[in-house]
Design a protein around this motif. Structure first.
Motif, PDB file in Angstrom:
ATOM      1  N   ASN A 194       0.794  -1.224   0.000  1.00  0.00           N
ATOM      2  CA  ASN A 194       0.000   0.000   0.000  1.00  0.00           C
ATOM      3  C   ASN A 194       0.831   1.282   0.000  1.00  0.00           C
ATOM      4  O   ASN A 194       0.316   2.361   0.287  1.00  0.00           O
ATOM      5  CB  ASN A 194      -0.953   0.023   1.198  1.00  0.00           C
ATOM      6  N   VAL A 195       2.121   1.175  -0.290  1.00  0.00           N
ATOM      7  CA  VAL A 195       2.984   2.356  -0.334  1.00  0.00           C
ATOM      8  C   VAL A 195       3.906   2.265  -1.554  1.00  0.00           C
ATOM      9  O   VAL A 195       4.498   1.220  -1.815  1.00  0.00           O
ATOM     10  CB  VAL A 195       3.847   2.479   0.949  1.00  0.00           C
ATOM     11  N   GLU A 196       4.014   3.378  -2.278  1.00  0.00           N
ATOM     12  CA  GLU A 196       4.955   3.485  -3.390  1.00  0.00           C
ATOM     13  C   GLU A 196       5.865   4.680  -3.128  1.00  0.00           C
ATOM     14  O   GLU A 196       5.424   5.699  -2.584  1.00  0.00           O
ATOM     15  CB  GLU A 196       4.212   3.694  -4.717  1.00  0.00           C
ATOM     16  N   LEU A 197       7.128   4.565  -3.527  1.00  0.00           N
ATOM     17  CA  LEU A 197       8.103   5.626  -3.265  1.00  0.00           C
ATOM     18  C   LEU A 197       8.885   5.952  -4.526  1.00  0.00           C
ATOM     19  O   LEU A 197       9.376   5.057  -5.211  1.00  0.00           O
ATOM     20  CB  LEU A 197       9.076   5.182  -2.162  1.00  0.00           C
ATOM     21  N   LEU A 198       9.004   7.256  -4.809  1.00  0.00           N
ATOM     22  CA  LEU A 198       9.885   7.748  -5.860  1.00  0.00           C
ATOM     23  C   LEU A 198      10.952   8.615  -5.219  1.00  0.00           C
ATOM     24  O   LEU A 198      10.626   9.570  -4.487  1.00  0.00           O
ATOM     25  CB  LEU A 198       9.094   8.569  -6.892  1.00  0.00           C
ATOM     26  N   ILE A 199      12.220   8.286  -5.475  1.00  0.00           N
ATOM     27  CA  ILE A 199      13.342   9.108  -5.016  1.00  0.00           C
ATOM     28  C   ILE A 199      13.904   9.817  -6.240  1.00  0.00           C
ATOM     29  O   ILE A 199      14.407   9.166  -7.164  1.00  0.00           O
ATOM     30  CB  ILE A 199      14.419   8.245  -4.335  1.00  0.00           C
ATOM     31  N   ALA A 200      13.808  11.141  -6.255  1.00  0.00           N
ATOM     32  CA  ALA A 200      14.182  11.915  -7.439  1.00  0.00           C
ATOM     33  C   ALA A 200      15.182  13.006  -7.070  1.00  0.00           C
ATOM     34  O   ALA A 200      14.899  13.865  -6.232  1.00  0.00           O
ATOM     35  CB  ALA A 200      12.949  12.537  -8.076  1.00  0.00           C
ATOM     36  N   GLY A 201      16.349  12.945  -7.685  1.00  0.00           N
ATOM     37  CA  GLY A 201      17.360  13.958  -7.435  1.00  0.00           C
ATOM     38  C   GLY A 201      18.740  13.444  -7.779  1.00  0.00           C
ATOM     39  O   GLY A 201      18.959  12.238  -7.907  1.00  0.00           O
ATOM     40  N   LYS A 202      19.668  14.368  -7.914  1.00  0.00           N
ATOM     41  CA  LYS A 202      21.036  14.015  -8.288  1.00  0.00           C
ATOM     42  C   LYS A 202      21.782  13.420  -7.105  1.00  0.00           C
ATOM     43  O   LYS A 202      21.836  14.012  -6.030  1.00  0.00           O
ATOM     44  CB  LYS A 202      21.769  15.244  -8.811  1.00  0.00           C
ATOM     45  N   ALA A 203      22.369  12.239  -7.303  1.00  0.00           N
ATOM     46  CA  ALA A 203      23.151  11.599  -6.244  1.00  0.00           C
ATOM     47  C   ALA A 203      24.490  12.302  -6.074  1.00  0.00           C
ATOM     48  O   ALA A 203      25.008  12.939  -7.006  1.00  0.00           O
ATOM     49  CB  ALA A 203      23.376  10.124  -6.560  1.00  0.00           C
ATOM     50  N   ARG A 204      25.050  12.183  -4.881  1.00  0.00           N
ATOM     51  CA  ARG A 204      26.314  12.853  -4.578  1.00  0.00           C
ATOM     52  C   ARG A 204      27.403  12.471  -5.566  1.00  0.00           C
ATOM     53  O   ARG A 204      28.168  13.312  -6.014  1.00  0.00           O
ATOM     54  CB  ARG A 204      26.755  12.485  -3.156  1.00  0.00           C
ATOM     55  N   ASP A 205      27.478  11.191  -5.921  1.00  0.00           N
ATOM     56  CA  ASP A 205      28.457  10.733  -6.905  1.00  0.00           C
ATOM     57  C   ASP A 205      27.986   9.394  -7.474  1.00  0.00           C
ATOM     58  O   ASP A 205      26.979   8.823  -7.026  1.00  0.00           O
ATOM     59  CB  ASP A 205      29.861  10.604  -6.299  1.00  0.00           C
ATOM     60  N   LYS A 206      28.715   8.905  -8.458  1.00  0.00           N
ATOM     61  CA  LYS A 206      28.311   7.680  -9.144  1.00  0.00           C
ATOM     62  C   LYS A 206      28.291   6.481  -8.199  1.00  0.00           C
ATOM     63  O   LYS A 206      27.384   5.644  -8.252  1.00  0.00           O
ATOM     64  CB  LYS A 206      29.262   7.410 -10.310  1.00  0.00           C
ATOM     65  N   ALA A 207      29.289   6.391  -7.333  1.00  0.00           N
ATOM     66  CA  ALA A 207      29.372   5.257  -6.409  1.00  0.00           C
ATOM     67  C   ALA A 207      28.169   5.223  -5.472  1.00  0.00           C
ATOM     68  O   ALA A 207      27.600   4.156  -5.197  1.00  0.00           O
ATOM     69  CB  ALA A 207      30.667   5.325  -5.608  1.00  0.00           C
ATOM     70  N   TYR A 208      27.761   6.397  -4.991  1.00  0.00           N
ATOM     71  CA  TYR A 208      26.614   6.453  -4.090  1.00  0.00           C
ATOM     72  C   TYR A 208      25.328   6.090  -4.831  1.00  0.00           C
ATOM     73  O   TYR A 208      24.465   5.387  -4.296  1.00  0.00           O
ATOM     74  CB  TYR A 208      26.505   7.843  -3.467  1.00  0.00           C
ATOM     75  N   ALA A 209      25.218   6.537  -6.074  1.00  0.00           N
ATOM     76  CA  ALA A 209      24.044   6.192  -6.892  1.00  0.00           C
ATOM     77  C   ALA A 209      23.950   4.681  -7.089  1.00  0.00           C
ATOM     78  O   ALA A 209      22.871   4.082  -6.937  1.00  0.00           O
ATOM     79  CB  ALA A 209      24.115   6.906  -8.234  1.00  0.00           C
ATOM     80  N   GLU A 210      25.079   4.051  -7.420  1.00  0.00           N
ATOM     81  CA  GLU A 210      25.085   2.600  -7.636  1.00  0.00           C
ATOM     82  C   GLU A 210      24.736   1.853  -6.347  1.00  0.00           C
ATOM     83  O   GLU A 210      24.043   0.825  -6.374  1.00  0.00           O
ATOM     84  CB  GLU A 210      26.455   2.171  -8.161  1.00  0.00           C
ATOM     85  N   HIS A 211      25.203   2.368  -5.241  1.00  0.00           N
ATOM     86  CA  HIS A 211      24.890   1.773  -3.934  1.00  0.00           C
ATOM     87  C   HIS A 211      23.381   1.795  -3.673  1.00  0.00           C
ATOM     88  O   HIS A 211      22.789   0.788  -3.244  1.00  0.00           O
ATOM     89  CB  HIS A 211      25.645   2.546  -2.849  1.00  0.00           C
ATOM     90  N   LEU A 212      22.741   2.927  -3.944  1.00  0.00           N
ATOM     91  CA  LEU A 212      21.306   3.058  -3.714  1.00  0.00           C
ATOM     92  C   LEU A 212      20.501   2.185  -4.672  1.00  0.00           C
ATOM     93  O   LEU A 212      19.489   1.575  -4.285  1.00  0.00           O
ATOM     94  CB  LEU A 212      20.879   4.523  -3.849  1.00  0.00           C
ATOM     95  N   ILE A 213      20.942   2.120  -5.922  1.00  0.00           N
ATOM     96  CA  ILE A 213      20.260   1.272  -6.912  1.00  0.00           C
ATOM     97  C   ILE A 213      20.272  -0.188  -6.463  1.00  0.00           C
ATOM     98  O   ILE A 213      19.269  -0.897  -6.569  1.00  0.00           O
ATOM     99  CB  ILE A 213      20.921   1.430  -8.293  1.00  0.00           C
ATOM    100  N   GLU A 214      21.397  -0.623  -5.939  1.00  0.00           N
ATOM    101  CA  GLU A 214      21.518  -1.999  -5.461  1.00  0.00           C
ATOM    102  C   GLU A 214      20.598  -2.235  -4.262  1.00  0.00           C
ATOM    103  O   GLU A 214      19.952  -3.289  -4.157  1.00  0.00           O
ATOM    104  CB  GLU A 214      22.976  -2.281  -5.076  1.00  0.00           C
ATOM    105  N   LEU A 215      20.517  -1.247  -3.369  1.00  0.00           N
ATOM    106  CA  LEU A 215      19.656  -1.384  -2.189  1.00  0.00           C
ATOM    107  C   LEU A 215      18.185  -1.491  -2.572  1.00  0.00           C
ATOM    108  O   LEU A 215      17.417  -2.248  -1.959  1.00  0.00           O
ATOM    109  CB  LEU A 215      19.838  -0.166  -1.268  1.00  0.00           C
ATOM    110  N   ALA A 216      17.780  -0.731  -3.594  1.00  0.00           N
ATOM    111  CA  ALA A 216      16.364  -0.678  -3.964  1.00  0.00           C
ATOM    112  C   ALA A 216      15.949  -1.794  -4.911  1.00  0.00           C
ATOM    113  O   ALA A 216      14.746  -1.998  -5.129  1.00  0.00           O
ATOM    114  CB  ALA A 216      16.062   0.680  -4.601  1.00  0.00           C
ATOM    115  N   LYS A 217      16.908  -2.522  -5.428  1.00  0.00           N
ATOM    116  CA  LYS A 217      16.618  -3.531  -6.456  1.00  0.00           C
ATOM    117  C   LYS A 217      15.558  -4.559  -6.034  1.00  0.00           C
ATOM    118  O   LYS A 217      14.707  -4.933  -6.856  1.00  0.00           O
ATOM    119  CB  LYS A 217      17.921  -4.239  -6.858  1.00  0.00           C
TER     120      LYS A 217
END
Length: 354
Positions: A194-217
């Motif tokens: 019953n909950v959907e989430l969109l995270i929208a914004g520029k990540a601090r750097d590429k490594a942090y973005a990849e880390h978050l993508i892996e967490l949300a997978k």
């Protein structure tokens, strides 16, 4: 015409700056950026007042960059002090978000507090922290409400009846560790159905973005758009959400322009009780504020707040929209765009007459 420094004088990613600088310029102040202060001796002599925002923040991307930034800022501060120019500092955060350079940032903050002729604050909590931690006169502190963003990014989306029974949450803004993005992903990831989430914004750097993508997978109900969001897209993103969720770190966060942005576009928020929200006690029933003492407690109360919002939408589909509408009406009266700039101008004029 008075020549002043307002730094930064331009920030395409933050319309807070434009609102204030444009308002100041309408009062016949010639606004320069700090980088121009040493352009020439004649220019330096013209500058009568320097207003600094986020000046205490030190680049923590590398030790070398951090040291260079620190010593450069210390030098600039001392020159401003010795030249006799009026100094104004806006206190935006409880402390610097950059952990690696926190000690250097604290040293600069102490000088800013000591040497400033005036300190601008955007919340009453800021005053309490300043008086508790520094030996300064209360007369140096000037409360100016953060300007709202009503209409700044375009018109809000027209209201539509809720189509999905799910609670649609949005996190928008620069994606950085102090904003507890990992905690948000973990918490929403555990809530299914019953909950959907969109995270929208520029990540601090590429490594942090990849880390978050892996967490949300593992969680298909969480979507990541880790890129800079143009101003023109903000009304659409905000408009398609039920509420903004902003699980900030109470250890460093104090004020939030994104909270003001949400209210400006008729959305309520799920957010810790930072200074911005604590000033709004009279309308605290119109947002989901919470407090915590530890990371573990933060996860628990964040989850509780999200589930409370989801249950409210399920029981009363229009209730959350009504909360956002009332918050827009509130900040329209209490956080005027012109009022903020006018109060700054009055402050400058008072300082320059002394």
């Amino acid at each position: 015409m008075k020549h002043i420094i307002f730094n930064p004088s331009n920030n395409p990613e933050n319309q807070y700056i434009s609102l204030l600088v444009n308002g100041i310029r309408r009062h016949r102040f010639y606004v320069h950026d700090l980088n121009s202060i040493f352009a020439s001796w004649d220019h330096f002599k013209k500058i009568e007042l320097v207003h600094l925002n986020w000046f205490e923040n030190i680049d923590d991307s590398s030790s070398k960059k951090g040291l260079i930034s620190y010593f450069r800022k210390m030098l600039v501060l001392r020159i401003i002090r010795l030249s006799g120019k009026k100094l104004v500092w806006t206190m935006h955060n409880r402390e610097s978000h950059e952990k690696k350079t926190g000690k250097m940032a604290n040293k600069i903050t102490k000088l800013l507090v000591k040497w400033s002729d005036a300190i601008v604050i955007h919340s009453k909590m800021s005053r309490d922290l300043l008086l508790e931690n520094h030996a300064i006169s209360p007369d140096k502190i000037h409360h100016i409400p953060h300007p709202n963003f009503i209409g700044v990014y375009g018109s809000p989306l027209p209201k539509t009846s809720p189509i999905s029974p799910s609670l649609k949450l949005l996190f928008v803004g620069a994606v950085k560790p102090y904003k507890n993005i990992e905690l948000l992903i973990k918490t929403v990831g555990e809530i299914q159905g019953n909950v959907e989430l969109l995270i929208a914004g520029k990540a601090r750097d590429k490594a942090y973005a990849e880390h978050l993508i892996e967490l949300a997978k593992p969680y298909p109900w969480i979507t990541l758009r880790l890129q800079f969001i143009p101003d023109g897209l903000l009304p659409e993103l905000i408009g398609k959400s039920d509420a903004l969720v902003l699980p900030y770190d109470l250890g460093s966060s104090l004020n939030s322009g994104t909270v003001i942005l949400a209210f400006s576009y008729k959305k309520t928020v799920i957010c810790p009780n930072i200074g911005t929200l604590c000033d709004m006690e009279e309308v605290e029933e119109q947002f989901f504020g919470y407090s915590y003492q530890s990371p573990e407690e933060h996860e628990a109360v964040l989850k509780e707040s999200i589930l409370k919002a989801a249950a409210l939408k399920n029981a009363q589909p229009e209730a959350i929209y009504a909360m956002g509408l009332r918050m827009q009406e509130y900040i329209d009266h209490t956080h005027g765009q012109h009022e903020a700039a006018n109060k700054l101008v009055n402050l400058y004029q008072g300082l320059l007459q002394n």
